[in-house]
Scaffold this motif. Structure first.
Motif, short mmCIF file in Angstrom:
data_model
loop_
_atom_site.label_atom_id
_atom_site.label_comp_id
_atom_site.label_asym_id
_atom_site.label_seq_id
_atom_site.Cartn_x
_atom_site.Cartn_y
_atom_site.Cartn_z
N GLY A 78 0.94 -1.31 0.04
CA GLY A 78 -0.04 -0.02 0.06
C GLY A 78 0.87 1.18 0.00
N GLY A 79 0.31 2.35 -0.36
CA GLY A 79 1.26 3.50 -0.24
C GLY A 79 1.91 3.92 1.25
N THR A 80 1.03 3.32 2.39
CA THR A 80 1.59 3.52 3.63
C THR A 80 2.84 2.79 3.97
OG1 THR A 80 -0.36 4.19 4.65
CG2 THR A 80 1.27 3.58 6.09
N GLY A 81 3.15 1.64 3.15
CA GLY A 81 4.26 1.00 3.35
C GLY A 81 5.52 1.50 2.42
N GLU A 82 4.90 2.25 1.34
CA GLU A 82 6.23 3.03 0.67
C GLU A 82 6.62 3.99 1.24
OE1 GLU A 82 7.35 1.57 -2.35
OE2 GLU A 82 6.16 0.04 -1.46
N PHE A 83 5.96 4.63 2.20
CA PHE A 83 6.66 5.76 3.22
C PHE A 83 8.04 5.05 3.68
CE2 PHE A 83 2.14 7.76 4.59
CZ PHE A 83 2.07 7.98 3.15
N SER A 84 7.81 3.61 3.99
CA SER A 84 9.05 3.38 4.77
C SER A 84 10.05 2.88 3.50
CB SER A 84 8.79 2.02 5.39
OG SER A 84 7.67 2.36 6.63
N ALA A 85 9.42 2.12 2.56
CA ALA A 85 10.26 1.53 1.51
C ALA A 85 11.03 2.59 0.97
CB ALA A 85 9.40 1.00 0.46
N THR A 86 10.64 3.71 0.70
CA THR A 86 11.50 4.78 0.19
C THR A 86 12.57 5.13 0.87
OG1 THR A 86 9.89 6.39 0.93
CG2 THR A 86 9.65 5.81 -1.63
N VAL A 87 12.45 5.14 2.16
CA VAL A 87 13.51 5.47 2.93
C VAL A 87 14.67 4.33 2.97
CG1 VAL A 87 14.04 5.93 5.69
CG2 VAL A 87 12.06 6.94 4.68
N TYR A 88 14.30 3.27 3.19
CA TYR A 88 14.98 1.99 3.29
C TYR A 88 15.95 2.02 2.04
CZ TYR A 88 12.25 -0.04 7.10
OH TYR A 88 11.45 -0.28 8.30
N ASN A 89 15.30 2.32 0.87
CA ASN A 89 16.12 1.92 -0.39
C ASN A 89 16.78 3.18 -0.75
OD1 ASN A 89 15.03 -0.76 -1.90
ND2 ASN A 89 13.30 0.03 -0.80
N LEU A 90 16.35 4.31 -0.65
CA LEU A 90 17.04 5.51 -1.28
C LEU A 90 18.19 5.97 -0.18
CD1 LEU A 90 14.31 7.31 -2.91
CD2 LEU A 90 15.89 5.78 -4.00
N VAL A 91 17.88 5.74 1.17
CA VAL A 91 19.15 5.89 2.01
C VAL A 91 20.19 4.95 1.85
CG1 VAL A 91 19.69 5.82 4.61
CG2 VAL A 91 17.55 7.18 3.76
N SER A 92 19.92 3.62 1.87
CA SER A 92 20.71 2.49 1.63
C SER A 92 21.60 2.96 0.11
CB SER A 92 20.31 1.22 1.53
OG SER A 92 21.21 0.30 1.18
N ILE A 93 21.16 3.21 -0.76
CA ILE A 93 21.68 3.71 -2.08
C ILE A 93 22.86 4.97 -1.66
CG2 ILE A 93 21.53 4.86 -4.12
CD1 ILE A 93 18.99 3.05 -4.57
N TRP A 94 22.42 5.96 -1.14
CA TRP A 94 23.10 7.19 -0.45
C TRP A 94 24.41 6.81 0.29
CZ3 TRP A 94 24.64 9.60 3.75
CH2 TRP A 94 25.22 10.95 3.67
N VAL A 95 24.12 5.88 1.17
CA VAL A 95 25.20 5.48 2.00
C VAL A 95 26.25 4.82 1.30
CG1 VAL A 95 25.79 3.92 3.99
CG2 VAL A 95 23.76 5.41 4.20
N GLU A 96 25.80 3.97 0.43
CA GLU A 96 26.73 3.28 -0.31
C GLU A 96 27.68 4.02 -1.26
OE1 GLU A 96 29.11 0.56 -1.99
OE2 GLU A 96 28.14 0.27 -0.29
N LYS A 97 27.05 5.13 -1.96
CA LYS A 97 27.58 6.27 -2.59
C LYS A 97 28.67 6.82 -1.81
CE LYS A 97 24.32 7.10 -6.22
NZ LYS A 97 23.37 8.19 -6.90
N GLN A 98 28.27 7.17 -0.58
CA GLN A 98 29.25 7.82 0.30
C GLN A 98 30.33 6.85 0.67
OE1 GLN A 98 28.56 11.09 0.39
NE2 GLN A 98 26.64 10.56 -0.79
N ARG A 99 30.08 5.62 0.97
CA ARG A 99 31.07 4.61 1.35
C ARG A 99 31.99 4.41 0.07
NH1 ARG A 99 33.26 0.31 0.11
NH2 ARG A 99 32.03 0.40 -1.53
#
Length: 425
Positions: A78-99
């Motif tokens: 549902g849309g509410t689950g995507e509130f979380s999914a976007t954070v999990y996925n996009l933060v993880s990508i950002w962290v890996e780029k910094q690493r």
């Protein structure tokens, strides 16, 4: 007995579906393609299920002109689950780029990489949220719950310029986006249409365009497939299906393939834990869902089929116009209703500012919000077969949700009732 044809439903969700789709759905629930099994009973890994998935994807790609370098995912969140999914996925990508940047500078010294990465995450990780209504507020609150308030930048809280209430979108020069000179945010989130508050972005924000634009994540749950969208401007678009697209049960995600392996990598769970950042559940992991063609776990194929049927009808109805054909109808229905409300402005007060009025969720008050009179207004509407007009419990009032399955005839009948009630008041 009340016939379906006697009712025009303006509920905000679950929303009405085309009658022809429901009639077909009743048949396939009992016997899909003469197999003796209903659609809810076939394997989600069967050829038939894969065909449904492929056809539904293609219908959406056709309607919105989704480029080849984007993927379409189906999830059960549902849309509410995507509130979380976007954070999990996009933060993880950002962290890996910094690493990766730090590792390129310091080499194989893992302890030094982790030390510097902790400092970068602490100082620079920001998620920008444009809060223009109840749903974007909930999304920002979920981000805060997951990563902490320090990392969440509410770049816009529309209530601050509207007497503590939602109802307008302030000018972009009033927003406090994370400066791109500092590397910018991990992503910018906004809700394209606020179902509860009747606020819709009239266009894509200019401040989020450009070669150095941040990743943009947009919740389009309640205005999906109602107007043209330049998909290339977004990193991620998501929405629950139960407004314009189908039945409750699935969320649809459109995302850049460049955010998926092998082009992009996510931080490992061990690294995220070492940084005190959340590790998302596997069913919300975009790379996993994409790799498995949305079939990592049991996908509700019936709900995907319904969505595909709805979108196929739009493809067939509007041909070369694609979603532009539906946009014309949506705009015309909204125009008729708003013009009537404005005509009797001494009786009806449209809640949102004129610059941000939603075409999908038309929110207004009657008699200045007098509770008893609004009850009488709703009772009169129900007698005429106009249902689902009560506003969200958190704000009250009246809300006419003008989704795709609401016919032009239904909108005109609502207009007639508005006229009749105003003249009798």
């Amino acid at each position: 007995m009340v016939n379906r044809s006697d009712i025009h439903y303006f509920g905000a969700g679950p929303a009405p579906l085309p009658t022809a789709v429901l009639e077909n759905a009743a048949q396939v629930l009992l016997n899909y393609r003469d197999k003796g099994l209903g659609l809810c009973e076939i394997s989600h890994r069967s050829p038939e299920a894969n065909e449904i998935l492929t056809n539904t994807k293609q219908a959406l790609i056709t309607l919105l002109d989704i480029p080849d370098d984007y993927d379409v995912l189906f999830l059960q969140s549902g849309g509410t689950g995507e509130f979380s999914a976007t954070v999990y996925n996009l933060v993880s990508i950002w962290v890996e780029k910094q690493r990766a940047k730090i590792a390129a500078e310091v080499g194989d010294d893992e302890a030094e990489v982790l030390k510097r990465l902790r400092s970068v995450v602490d100082d620079e990780l920001r998620l920008d949220y444009l809060v223009t209504g109840s749903w974007s507020l909930k999304a920002s609150q979920e981000a805060t719950r997951l990563v902490g308030a320090k990392h969440v930048n509410v770049a816009l809280d529309a209530r601050k310029s509207n007497d503590g209430k939602f109802g307008r979108i302030p000018a972009e020069d009033e927003w406090t986006l994370t400066p791109r000179a500092r590397g910018g945010p991990a992503f910018v989130y906004f809700c394209d249409n606020e179902t509860v508050d009747g606020v819709e972005f009239p266009a894509f924000p200019k401040s989020l365009e450009g070669d150095d634009a941040p990743l943009v994540c947009a919740d389009m749950s309640s205005n999906f497939i109602s107007r043209k969208v330049d998909v290339r401007k977004y990193a991620v678009i998501f929405g629950g299906a139960q407004k314009n697209i189908g039945s409750t049960g699935i969320a649809i995600v459109i995302m850049r393939k460049s955010l998926l392996p092998p082009t992009s990598k996510s931080a490992s769970p061990d690294l995220l834990r070492a940084l005190n950042l959340p590790v998302g559940p596997i069913v919300l992991d975009y790379p996993t869902i994409s790799k498995n063609n949305s079939l990592y776990n049991t996908l509700p194929i019936f709900d995907v089929w319904v969505a595909g049927q709805v979108m196929d009808r739009l493809v067939n109805n509007y041909g070369a116009k694609k979603i532009g054909g539906q946009e014309e109808v949506s705009n015309e229905k909204a125009r008729l209703i708003y013009e009537t409300l404005d005509k009797y402005s001494d009786l009806y007060r449209v809640v949102p500012d004129k610059t941000a009025r939603s075409r999908m969720n038309i929110c207004f008050r009657v008699h200045g919000g007098d509770a008893e009179r609004e009850k009488a207004f709703l009772a009169g509407a129900e007698k005429k077969g106009l249902l689902g007009l009560k506003g969200h419990r958190s704000v009250g009032g009246i809300r006419a949700s003008n989704y795709n399955a609401v016919s032009l005839e239904g909108a005109k009948l609502l207009v007639s009732y508005l006229e009749e009630y105003a003249k009798a008041a």
